[in-house]
Design a protein around this motif. Structure first.
Motif, PDB file in Angstrom:
ATOM      1  N   GLN A 152       0.842  -1.199   0.000  1.00  0.00           N
ATOM      2  CA  GLN A 152       0.000   0.000   0.000  1.00  0.00           C
ATOM      3  C   GLN A 152       0.874   1.244   0.000  1.00  0.00           C
ATOM      4  OE1 GLN A 152      -3.029   0.145   3.039  1.00  0.00           O
ATOM      5  NE2 GLN A 152      -3.205   2.370   2.904  1.00  0.00           N
ATOM      6  N   PRO A 153       1.253   1.750  -1.167  1.00  0.00           N
ATOM      7  CA  PRO A 153       2.098   2.945  -1.242  1.00  0.00           C
ATOM      8  C   PRO A 153       1.488   4.108  -0.455  1.00  0.00           C
ATOM      9  CG  PRO A 153       1.907   1.913  -3.392  1.00  0.00           C
ATOM     10  CD  PRO A 153       0.934   1.202  -2.495  1.00  0.00           C
ATOM     11  N   GLY A 154       2.328   4.787   0.305  1.00  0.00           N
ATOM     12  CA  GLY A 154       1.852   5.899   1.122  1.00  0.00           C
ATOM     13  C   GLY A 154       1.552   5.523   2.559  1.00  0.00           C
ATOM     14  N   ARG A 155       1.683   4.253   2.897  1.00  0.00           N
ATOM     15  CA  ARG A 155       1.351   3.825   4.258  1.00  0.00           C
ATOM     16  C   ARG A 155       2.287   4.457   5.284  1.00  0.00           C
ATOM     17  NH1 ARG A 155      -0.012  -2.354   5.794  1.00  0.00           N
ATOM     18  NH2 ARG A 155      -1.913  -1.744   4.699  1.00  0.00           N
ATOM     19  N   SER A 156       3.577   4.580   4.944  1.00  0.00           N
ATOM     20  CA  SER A 156       4.527   5.178   5.885  1.00  0.00           C
ATOM     21  C   SER A 156       4.153   6.622   6.199  1.00  0.00           C
ATOM     22  CB  SER A 156       5.948   5.115   5.319  1.00  0.00           C
ATOM     23  OG  SER A 156       6.397   3.785   5.218  1.00  0.00           O
ATOM     24  N   GLU A 157       3.698   7.340   5.187  1.00  0.00           N
ATOM     25  CA  GLU A 157       3.281   8.725   5.406  1.00  0.00           C
ATOM     26  C   GLU A 157       2.091   8.788   6.358  1.00  0.00           C
ATOM     27  OE1 GLU A 157       1.627  12.575   2.832  1.00  0.00           O
ATOM     28  OE2 GLU A 157       2.411  10.803   1.808  1.00  0.00           O
ATOM     29  N   ILE A 158       1.168   7.836   6.215  1.00  0.00           N
ATOM     30  CA  ILE A 158      -0.002   7.790   7.088  1.00  0.00           C
ATOM     31  C   ILE A 158       0.415   7.480   8.524  1.00  0.00           C
ATOM     32  CG2 ILE A 158      -2.142   6.541   7.583  1.00  0.00           C
ATOM     33  CD1 ILE A 158      -2.421   6.109   4.543  1.00  0.00           C
ATOM     34  N   ILE A 159       1.367   6.548   8.671  1.00  0.00           N
ATOM     35  CA  ILE A 159       1.856   6.196  10.016  1.00  0.00           C
ATOM     36  C   ILE A 159       2.498   7.418  10.671  1.00  0.00           C
ATOM     37  CG2 ILE A 159       3.519   4.802  11.300  1.00  0.00           C
ATOM     38  CD1 ILE A 159       3.089   2.597   9.185  1.00  0.00           C
ATOM     39  N   PHE A 160       3.310   8.149   9.907  1.00  0.00           N
ATOM     40  CA  PHE A 160       3.958   9.330  10.476  1.00  0.00           C
ATOM     41  C   PHE A 160       2.919  10.374  10.860  1.00  0.00           C
ATOM     42  CE2 PHE A 160       6.134  13.419  10.412  1.00  0.00           C
ATOM     43  CZ  PHE A 160       7.245  13.138  11.194  1.00  0.00           C
ATOM     44  N   ARG A 161       1.884  10.507  10.037  1.00  0.00           N
ATOM     45  CA  ARG A 161       0.821  11.463  10.339  1.00  0.00           C
ATOM     46  C   ARG A 161       0.133  11.100  11.654  1.00  0.00           C
ATOM     47  NH1 ARG A 161      -3.222  11.314   5.850  1.00  0.00           N
ATOM     48  NH2 ARG A 161      -1.315  11.528   4.610  1.00  0.00           N
ATOM     49  N   ALA A 162       0.038   9.793  11.923  1.00  0.00           N
ATOM     50  CA  ALA A 162      -0.582   9.338  13.166  1.00  0.00           C
ATOM     51  C   ALA A 162       0.220   9.790  14.382  1.00  0.00           C
ATOM     52  CB  ALA A 162      -0.712   7.814  13.156  1.00  0.00           C
ATOM     53  N   ILE A 163       1.559   9.821  14.245  1.00  0.00           N
ATOM     54  CA  ILE A 163       2.402  10.276  15.350  1.00  0.00           C
ATOM     55  C   ILE A 163       2.105  11.731  15.681  1.00  0.00           C
ATOM     56  CG2 ILE A 163       4.796  10.612  16.107  1.00  0.00           C
ATOM     57  CD1 ILE A 163       5.639   8.391  14.224  1.00  0.00           C
ATOM     58  N   GLN A 164       1.686  12.491  14.665  1.00  0.00           N
ATOM     59  CA  GLN A 164       1.397  13.908  14.850  1.00  0.00           C
ATOM     60  C   GLN A 164      -0.040  14.166  15.276  1.00  0.00           C
ATOM     61  OE1 GLN A 164       2.782  14.876  10.718  1.00  0.00           O
ATOM     62  NE2 GLN A 164       4.076  16.384  11.749  1.00  0.00           N
ATOM     63  N   ASN A 165      -0.855  13.128  15.325  1.00  0.00           N
ATOM     64  CA  ASN A 165      -2.270  13.274  15.675  1.00  0.00           C
ATOM     65  C   ASN A 165      -2.630  12.264  16.759  1.00  0.00           C
ATOM     66  OD1 ASN A 165      -3.613  15.222  13.549  1.00  0.00           O
ATOM     67  ND2 ASN A 165      -2.183  13.942  12.423  1.00  0.00           N
ATOM     68  N   VAL A 166      -2.217  12.568  17.978  1.00  0.00           N
ATOM     69  CA  VAL A 166      -2.394  11.650  19.097  1.00  0.00           C
ATOM     70  C   VAL A 166      -3.638  12.043  19.895  1.00  0.00           C
ATOM     71  CG1 VAL A 166      -1.354  10.724  21.199  1.00  0.00           C
ATOM     72  CG2 VAL A 166       0.088  11.265  19.220  1.00  0.00           C
ATOM     73  N   ALA A 167      -4.470  11.053  20.222  1.00  0.00           N
ATOM     74  CA  ALA A 167      -5.673  11.278  21.017  1.00  0.00           C
ATOM     75  C   ALA A 167      -5.536  10.520  22.347  1.00  0.00           C
ATOM     76  CB  ALA A 167      -6.913  10.803  20.254  1.00  0.00           C
ATOM     77  N   PRO A 168      -5.039  11.169  23.409  1.00  0.00           N
ATOM     78  CA  PRO A 168      -4.819  10.482  24.681  1.00  0.00           C
ATOM     79  C   PRO A 168      -6.071   9.804  25.236  1.00  0.00           C
ATOM     80  CG  PRO A 168      -3.725  12.609  24.689  1.00  0.00           C
ATOM     81  CD  PRO A 168      -4.564  12.559  23.446  1.00  0.00           C
ATOM     82  N   SER A 169      -7.245  10.387  24.999  1.00  0.00           N
ATOM     83  CA  SER A 169      -8.480   9.802  25.542  1.00  0.00           C
ATOM     84  C   SER A 169      -8.867   8.513  24.830  1.00  0.00           C
ATOM     85  CB  SER A 169      -9.632  10.806  25.427  1.00  0.00           C
ATOM     86  OG  SER A 169      -9.927  11.077  24.056  1.00  0.00           O
ATOM     87  N   GLN A 170      -8.222   8.224  23.684  1.00  0.00           N
ATOM     88  CA  GLN A 170      -8.529   7.009  22.931  1.00  0.00           C
ATOM     89  C   GLN A 170      -7.469   5.924  23.152  1.00  0.00           C
ATOM     90  OE1 GLN A 170     -11.575   7.234  21.264  1.00  0.00           O
ATOM     91  NE2 GLN A 170     -11.481   9.158  22.400  1.00  0.00           N
ATOM     92  N   LEU A 171      -6.549   6.181  24.088  1.00  0.00           N
ATOM     93  CA  LEU A 171      -5.545   5.183  24.438  1.00  0.00           C
ATOM     94  C   LEU A 171      -5.839   4.661  25.840  1.00  0.00           C
ATOM     95  CD1 LEU A 171      -2.443   7.011  22.906  1.00  0.00           C
ATOM     96  CD2 LEU A 171      -3.705   5.087  21.948  1.00  0.00           C
ATOM     97  N   ALA A 172      -4.826   4.322  26.623  1.00  0.00           N
ATOM     98  CA  ALA A 172      -5.103   3.740  27.938  1.00  0.00           C
ATOM     99  C   ALA A 172      -4.109   4.171  29.006  1.00  0.00           C
ATOM    100  CB  ALA A 172      -5.113   2.210  27.834  1.00  0.00           C
ATOM    101  N   ASP A 173      -3.438   5.301  28.781  1.00  0.00           N
ATOM    102  CA  ASP A 173      -2.440   5.766  29.734  1.00  0.00           C
ATOM    103  C   ASP A 173      -3.092   6.736  30.717  1.00  0.00           C
ATOM    104  OD1 ASP A 173      -0.257   6.786  31.105  1.00  0.00           O
ATOM    105  OD2 ASP A 173       1.053   6.747  29.339  1.00  0.00           O
ATOM    106  N   THR A 174      -3.235   6.307  31.966  1.00  0.00           N
ATOM    107  CA  THR A 174      -3.893   7.143  32.975  1.00  0.00           C
ATOM    108  C   THR A 174      -3.059   8.369  33.340  1.00  0.00           C
ATOM    109  OG1 THR A 174      -2.917   5.777  34.726  1.00  0.00           O
ATOM    110  CG2 THR A 174      -5.136   5.186  33.964  1.00  0.00           C
TER     111      THR A 174
END
Length: 295
Positions: free
Chosen positions: A232-254
């Protein structure tokens, strides 16, 4: 630099503009370089650090701020290390530089059992030496040559082997609290850097200390990501974009989100879905680092 055909020269110009644009944007996005900064550029002799120095030298000529560059190489006394290569190259550029001589090679060989990877201890020794020298020469920023692929690989290394959701930030305060580390090539792809270094014919110095270690965890991650990118060309770019768009309330770190206080009428989470426009000041910062006026 290689002699290029008209077509290849056009492609190289596009490549150079892309790298300069990406470096300029990263610097602006994270306020990496400010007026009056003295930036110590860590030069290893590999493609990444050569490219970083070259791009920063180009940006220095037309940047909206004045800053100083000093190239620093750590000679770790590896057998067969060509000590003349970097001084000759840096002298040809008329760039201020320092060559530090530290026999970390022997330390690594003594500390690491045969058959084990040396990168971890070697990296820590190298960082400690370089950060201390940055203080000595009063450099308030330390530039490292990590690129986007390095950052993504580190993300998965930490997840798979360390149980942590973290990568390499584009800008970081060192643990000592005395160094600001910057990664100007955080937005650049390794493929582009490799091509740029090839055309520019940088005098690459291979790392003989660990270059023969084929079973490194990072190599396994690199191959995994290459496979994904092929599927899937472009997947690395999407992964990097995810690092820049973090949603703490959607994870599990108290520690990052107060789940205990969460109720219907309780705390409100920060929405990160609103991609609103940049503030006028921020937009000006980004545009001012764009290399459109460069030769």
């Amino acid at each position: 630099m290689q002699t290029l055909s008209k077509k290849d020269k056009t492609e190289f110009n596009k490549l150079q503009k892309r790298l300069r644009r990406e470096v300029g944007k990263a610097i602006a996005d994270y306020n990496m370089i400010e007026d009056g900064d003295k930036v110590m550029v860590c030069l290893s002799g590999g493609k990444d650090s050569y490219t970083m120095l070259d791009i920063l030298l180009g940006l220095q000529k037309s940047a909206p701020v004045n800053f100083e560059l000093v190239a620093v190489n750590l000679d770790q006394k590896q057998p067969g290390f060509p000590e003349h290569v970097l001084p000759e190259y840096l002298q040809s550029l008329n760039v201020p530089y320092h060559i530090l001589e530290r026999d970390t090679y022997s330390i690594v060989q003594d500390m690491v059992p045969e058959g084990k990877t040396t990168c971890g201890i070697c990296s820590r020794l190298r960082r400690g030496t370089l950060y201390a020298f940055a203080e000595q020469i009063q450099a308030n920023k330390v530039a490292l040559g990590h690129h986007r692929d390095d950052i993504i690989e580190t993300l998965f290394l930490n997840m798979f082997y360390g149980g942590k959701l973290k990568a390499m930030p584009p800008k970081l305060l060192a643990d000592s609290g005395r160094n600001i580390l910057i990664r100007p090539m955080a937005y650049c792809q390794e493929e582009d850097i490799a091509r740029y270094a090839e055309i520019k014919e940088f005098p690459i110095i291979p790392c003989n200390l660990c270059g023969s270690q084929d079973n490194l965890q990072r190599q396994a991650i690199k191959q995994m990501l290459k496979g994904w990118e092929k599927q899937q060309p472009g997947r690395s770019e999407i992964i990097f974009r995810a690092i820049q768009n973090v949603a703490p309330s959607q994870l599990a770190d108290t520690r990052l989100f107060d789940f205990n206080a969460l109720s219907i009428n309780g705390i409100a989470s920060l929405s990160i879905d609103d991609d609103g426009p940049l503030s006028p000041m921020k937009q000006t910062q980004v545009e001012s680092w764009e290399p459109g006026t460069m030769n």
